[in-house]
Design an enzyme around this catalytic site. Sequence first.
Site, PDB file in Angstrom:
ATOM      1  N   GLY A 147      95.460  69.748  17.104  1.00  0.00           N
ATOM      2  CA  GLY A 147      96.786  69.885  18.013  1.00  0.00           C
ATOM      3  C   GLY A 147      97.328  68.561  18.051  1.00  0.00           C
ATOM      4  CG  LEU A 148     101.573  68.634  18.924  1.00  0.00           C
ATOM      5  CD1 LEU A 148     102.849  68.982  19.945  1.00  0.00           C
ATOM      6  CD2 LEU A 148     102.061  67.940  17.752  1.00  0.00           C
TER       7      LEU A 148
ATOM      8  N   GLY B 275      97.637  64.216  22.666  1.00  0.00           N
ATOM      9  CA  GLY B 275      97.960  64.494  24.247  1.00  0.00           C
ATOM     10  C   GLY B 275      97.807  65.980  24.559  1.00  0.00           C
TER      11      GLY B 275
ATOM     12  CB  SER C  35      93.557  67.770  11.203  1.00  0.00           C
ATOM     13  OG  SER C  35      93.123  68.443  12.399  1.00  0.00           O
TER      14      SER C  35
END
Length: 238
Positions: A72-73, A75, A146
């Site tokens: 995921g992004l 944060g 990733s």
Amino acid sequence: ELTQPLAMDSYQRSPHTGSFVFIDRLSNITIGAGMVKETMSASNIVWHDMAVTKQRRADRNKQKPCIIWFTGLSGAGKSTAANALERQLFAMGYNTYLLDGDNVRHGLCGDLGFSEDDRAENIRRVGEVAKLMVDAGMITLVSFISPFQADRQTVRDMVGSDEFIEVFVNTPISVCEERDPKGLYRKARAGEISDFTGISSPYEAPENPEIEINTGELSLEQTALKLVNQLKHYNVIG
């Protein structure tokens, strides 16, 4: 890089099969030449089968070894969710280990930057470590941005089809940017950080993750509970 394997020898052993030239296929101009100083033969590297197998380790640990891969992004809450899940699994008596993106870059991947090639090598190294831990019978949690599907697929292909659980932490970028715990989004928006995922570098969301969570909608306790229930669904834990 060649399109097919070539049989070669060291130049000292056989000058005929130990030297080469590179020719541009369009212009037929010779653009390089060289000799083979030393060869590495895969036939000299032999896989040793060990008496204590992955299955025997798993049986002793009374658990199903696997990789639980959080993506995921920045944060999004990957590390927080992975940490909460490991704490819960550990309390339940399972043998676990958590590989975190920032922590790994302090050692194993400390020589890598954030270009696409370096990101790919970063994931490859971590994938190999996670694979070894699965072989050791561990439930291995991995928390990495990733961003590229191909890199995640590479790791998935390293282990059995039922030994890779992808967790997509699908928290909207607006929430991630509002949190910005490390101040990275602010720096990326100001142009101080290049190749920042979600801003100046793409993020390829998983198409069919085994688990999807949004930490902007769930509390930490709810997130951990959902993850535990999903792992039961996939027969990772009882």
